[in-house]
Write a protein that holds these residues in place. Structure first.
Motif, PDB file in Angstrom:
ATOM      1  N   SER A   1      99.577  74.408  23.234  1.00 54.69           N
ATOM      2  CA  SER A   1     100.245  75.619  23.716  1.00 54.69           C
ATOM      3  C   SER A   1      99.328  76.414  24.631  1.00 54.69           C
ATOM      4  O   SER A   1      99.764  76.964  25.645  1.00 54.69           O
ATOM      5  CB  SER A   1     100.676  76.482  22.525  1.00 54.69           C
ATOM      6  OG  SER A   1     101.604  75.800  21.712  1.00 54.69           O
ATOM      7  N   MET A   2      98.029  76.472  24.284  1.00 56.69           N
ATOM      8  CA  MET A   2      97.075  77.172  25.142  1.00 56.69           C
ATOM      9  C   MET A   2      96.986  76.506  26.508  1.00 56.69           C
ATOM     10  O   MET A   2      96.985  77.186  27.552  1.00 56.69           O
ATOM     11  CB  MET A   2      95.699  77.203  24.479  1.00 56.69           C
ATOM     12  CG  MET A   2      94.643  77.927  25.324  1.00 56.69           C
ATOM     13  SD  MET A   2      92.960  77.781  24.665  1.00 56.69           S
ATOM     14  CE  MET A   2      93.149  78.698  23.146  1.00 56.69           C
ATOM     15  N   MET A   3      96.921  75.160  26.518  1.00 53.14           N
ATOM     16  CA  MET A   3      96.843  74.453  27.792  1.00 53.14           C
ATOM     17  C   MET A   3      98.092  74.675  28.634  1.00 53.14           C
ATOM     18  O   MET A   3      98.020  74.809  29.860  1.00 53.14           O
ATOM     19  CB  MET A   3      96.605  72.962  27.546  1.00 53.14           C
ATOM     20  CG  MET A   3      95.210  72.654  27.015  1.00 53.14           C
ATOM     21  SD  MET A   3      94.834  70.889  26.964  1.00 53.14           S
ATOM     22  CE  MET A   3      95.892  70.357  25.612  1.00 53.14           C
TER      23      MET A   3
ATOM     24  N   THR B   1      86.346  73.993  21.755  1.00 55.76           N
ATOM     25  CA  THR B   1      86.880  72.691  21.341  1.00 55.76           C
ATOM     26  C   THR B   1      87.431  71.926  22.534  1.00 55.76           C
ATOM     27  O   THR B   1      87.168  70.725  22.701  1.00 55.76           O
ATOM     28  CB  THR B   1      87.983  72.884  20.299  1.00 55.76           C
ATOM     29  OG1 THR B   1      87.445  73.524  19.146  1.00 55.76           O
ATOM     30  CG2 THR B   1      88.597  71.544  19.890  1.00 55.76           C
ATOM     31  N   LEU B   2      88.200  72.610  23.399  1.00 54.03           N
ATOM     32  CA  LEU B   2      88.767  71.951  24.572  1.00 54.03           C
ATOM     33  C   LEU B   2      87.677  71.538  25.551  1.00 54.03           C
ATOM     34  O   LEU B   2      87.719  70.440  26.122  1.00 54.03           O
ATOM     35  CB  LEU B   2      89.760  72.900  25.260  1.00 54.03           C
ATOM     36  CG  LEU B   2      91.060  73.171  24.503  1.00 54.03           C
ATOM     37  CD1 LEU B   2      91.859  74.277  25.181  1.00 54.03           C
ATOM     38  CD2 LEU B   2      91.906  71.911  24.399  1.00 54.03           C
ATOM     39  N   ALA B   3      86.689  72.413  25.740  1.00 55.65           N
ATOM     40  CA  ALA B   3      85.600  72.085  26.662  1.00 55.65           C
ATOM     41  C   ALA B   3      84.816  70.878  26.167  1.00 55.65           C
ATOM     42  O   ALA B   3      84.420  70.007  26.955  1.00 55.65           O
ATOM     43  CB  ALA B   3      84.680  73.293  26.830  1.00 55.65           C
ATOM     44  N   ASP B   4      84.581  70.813  24.843  1.00 55.47           N
ATOM     45  CA  ASP B   4      83.866  69.661  24.272  1.00 55.47           C
ATOM     46  C   ASP B   4      84.650  68.371  24.454  1.00 55.47           C
ATOM     47  O   ASP B   4      84.078  67.276  24.459  1.00 55.47           O
ATOM     48  CB  ASP B   4      83.593  69.893  22.781  1.00 55.47           C
ATOM     49  CG  ASP B   4      82.546  70.967  22.551  1.00 55.47           C
ATOM     50  OD1 ASP B   4      82.460  71.476  21.417  1.00 55.47           O
ATOM     51  OD2 ASP B   4      81.813  71.306  23.500  1.00 55.47           O
TER      52      ASP B   4
ATOM     53  N   VAL C   1      88.245  68.890  28.578  1.00 52.84           N
ATOM     54  CA  VAL C   1      89.353  69.583  29.233  1.00 52.84           C
ATOM     55  C   VAL C   1      88.726  70.692  30.074  1.00 52.84           C
ATOM     56  O   VAL C   1      87.891  71.452  29.572  1.00 52.84           O
ATOM     57  CB  VAL C   1      90.330  70.180  28.198  1.00 52.84           C
ATOM     58  CG1 VAL C   1      91.416  70.990  28.902  1.00 52.84           C
ATOM     59  CG2 VAL C   1      90.954  69.057  27.384  1.00 52.84           C
ATOM     60  N   PRO C   2      89.070  70.807  31.363  1.00 49.61           N
ATOM     61  CA  PRO C   2      88.388  71.756  32.263  1.00 49.61           C
ATOM     62  C   PRO C   2      88.785  73.208  32.010  1.00 49.61           C
ATOM     63  O   PRO C   2      89.408  73.857  32.847  1.00 49.61           O
ATOM     64  CB  PRO C   2      88.800  71.267  33.652  1.00 49.61           C
ATOM     65  CG  PRO C   2      90.122  70.616  33.438  1.00 49.61           C
ATOM     66  CD  PRO C   2      90.066  69.980  32.070  1.00 49.61           C
TER      67      PRO C   2
ATOM     68  N   GLN D   1      93.177  67.428  36.365  1.00 47.04           N
ATOM     69  CA  GLN D   1      94.198  66.398  36.181  1.00 47.04           C
ATOM     70  C   GLN D   1      95.111  66.676  35.006  1.00 47.04           C
ATOM     71  O   GLN D   1      95.907  65.828  34.641  1.00 47.04           O
ATOM     72  CB  GLN D   1      93.525  65.034  35.975  1.00 47.04           C
ATOM     73  CG  GLN D   1      92.892  64.467  37.230  1.00 47.04           C
ATOM     74  CD  GLN D   1      92.342  63.087  36.972  1.00 47.04           C
ATOM     75  OE1 GLN D   1      91.368  62.914  36.257  1.00 47.04           O
ATOM     76  NE2 GLN D   1      92.980  62.085  37.549  1.00 47.04           N
ATOM     77  N   LEU D   2      94.998  67.848  34.426  1.00 49.26           N
ATOM     78  CA  LEU D   2      95.846  68.191  33.296  1.00 49.26           C
ATOM     79  C   LEU D   2      97.206  68.621  33.830  1.00 49.26           C
ATOM     80  O   LEU D   2      97.495  69.802  33.995  1.00 49.26           O
ATOM     81  CB  LEU D   2      95.209  69.322  32.485  1.00 49.26           C
ATOM     82  CG  LEU D   2      95.939  69.725  31.215  1.00 49.26           C
ATOM     83  CD1 LEU D   2      95.900  68.596  30.197  1.00 49.26           C
ATOM     84  CD2 LEU D   2      95.336  70.986  30.629  1.00 49.26           C
TER      85      LEU D   2
END
Length: 319
Positions: free
Chosen positions: A8-10, A41-44, A47-48, A66-67
């Motif tokens: 949902s955040m993305m 968590t996303l950066a690890d 995910v940019p 590319q997301l």
């Protein structure tokens, strides 16, 4: 579910490109601290996404990444929100194909020139099924999930745990929040007469979709009710049992007893003193599997149950 919140955040950042942590926290109904942990968590996971400090800062999804969630259909987005399911559970819910296509469409990073990345799906295997668990019977989870989308009340034919025979099942009318997958099993989360309940999919024989809209308690959701019910199951305990346990059985006790094991205190080189919370004294029968490696020291009624069951069992094998 954390995976659903991350997706949902993305999606929010894909649409708005930049939001403050406070705005994201309001949208996702969590704390700002949780949002910042999720960004990490996303950066690890490559995910940019990153957090910018300062007056005009916020949480940013890098442009040109590319997301591309615009490639996903609504069915695939719904499936991707269930990332916590293992393949067997996804099949039960009927979303396994949509999950696979969503994974193919979402590429989070480019490989280096001349190199190809091993798909993460080949490196991580999630299996929520408990050990030695038989194939579950009962209601079709996929069919039940589709009927829940109507937002109507359900009339279910259900057998409680105290009712052993299928013929003992009875009809009851419930207001459903949705489905919960926990420890390899499926549950219908619903209110009955305004009180929350968990209904095991295995003991649900049939159901009917009624004409009335479901009537849910104000301010409650599937996530909040599931958390409350799970906590009430794990935290209840009408009796505290104290026992001496061999040191080499502590890890086994943690796996078997879970949150019922409330404390563990070393005594000497070979033993620990543990306390276990049970709903009723008869539940201490579970401890018999530790054999002579465990000695219940209190309360006396728990000792009596252990002694009586052990004596009766020993009598079966005498001679």
């Amino acid at each position: 579910m954390k995976s659903q919140r991350l997706l949902s955040m993305m999606l929010l950042l894909q649409t708005r490109h930049q939001m403050t942590a406070a705005d994201l926290a309001d949208e996702l109904d969590v704390s700002v601290r949780t949002i910042l942990r999720d960004v990490t968590t996303l950066a690890d996971a490559d995910v940019p996404v990153f957090a910018e400090r300062g007056r005009y800062g916020g949480v940013v999804l890098l442009p040109g990444s590319q997301l591309d969630v615009s490639k996903l259909s609504m069915v695939e987005l719904d499936a991707l929100k269930l990332l916590g399911l293992d393949p067997g559970q996804a099949r039960q819910l009927g979303v396994d194909a949509a999950t696979r296509t969503a994974h193919r469409k979402l590429a989070s990073r480019r490989p280096l020139a001349g190199h190809s990345l091993v798909p993460l799906s080949e490196l991580v295997n999630v299996d929520n099924m408990p050990w030695f668990s038989p194939e579950t019977q009962g209601a079709s989870v996929a069919d039940l999930g589709k009927d829940l989308q109507f937002g109507r009340r359900l009339r279910i034919l259900y057998r409680s745990s105290a009712e052993r025979a299928e013929r003992d099942a009875s009809w009851r009318t419930v207001d459903p929040y949705g489905l919960l997958a926990k420890a390899g099993r499926w549950y219908l989360v619903a209110d009955i007469d305004g009180s929350p309940r968990l209904y095991s999919q295995e003991r649900m024989q049939r159901w009917e979709v009624l004409l009335e809209d479901r009537c849910l308690r104000q301010g409650e959701s599937l996530a909040s009710v599931s958390r409350h019910l799970s906590a009430s199951v794990e935290q209840r305990g009408g009796i505290t049992v104290t026992a001496l346990l061999s040191l080499d059985r502590v890890d086994l006790a943690r796996r078997i007893l879970g949150s019922r094991l409330t404390s563990s205190k070393p005594l000497d080189a070979g033993r620990v003193e543990i306390t276990i919370a049970y709903d009723e004294v008869e539940a201490v029968r579970q401890l018999l599997q530790f054999g002579a490696n465990l000695h219940v020291t209190s309360p006396p009624e728990a000792q009596a149950v252990m002694r009586d069951v052990a004596t009766a069992t020993s009598a079966l094998y005498q001679g």
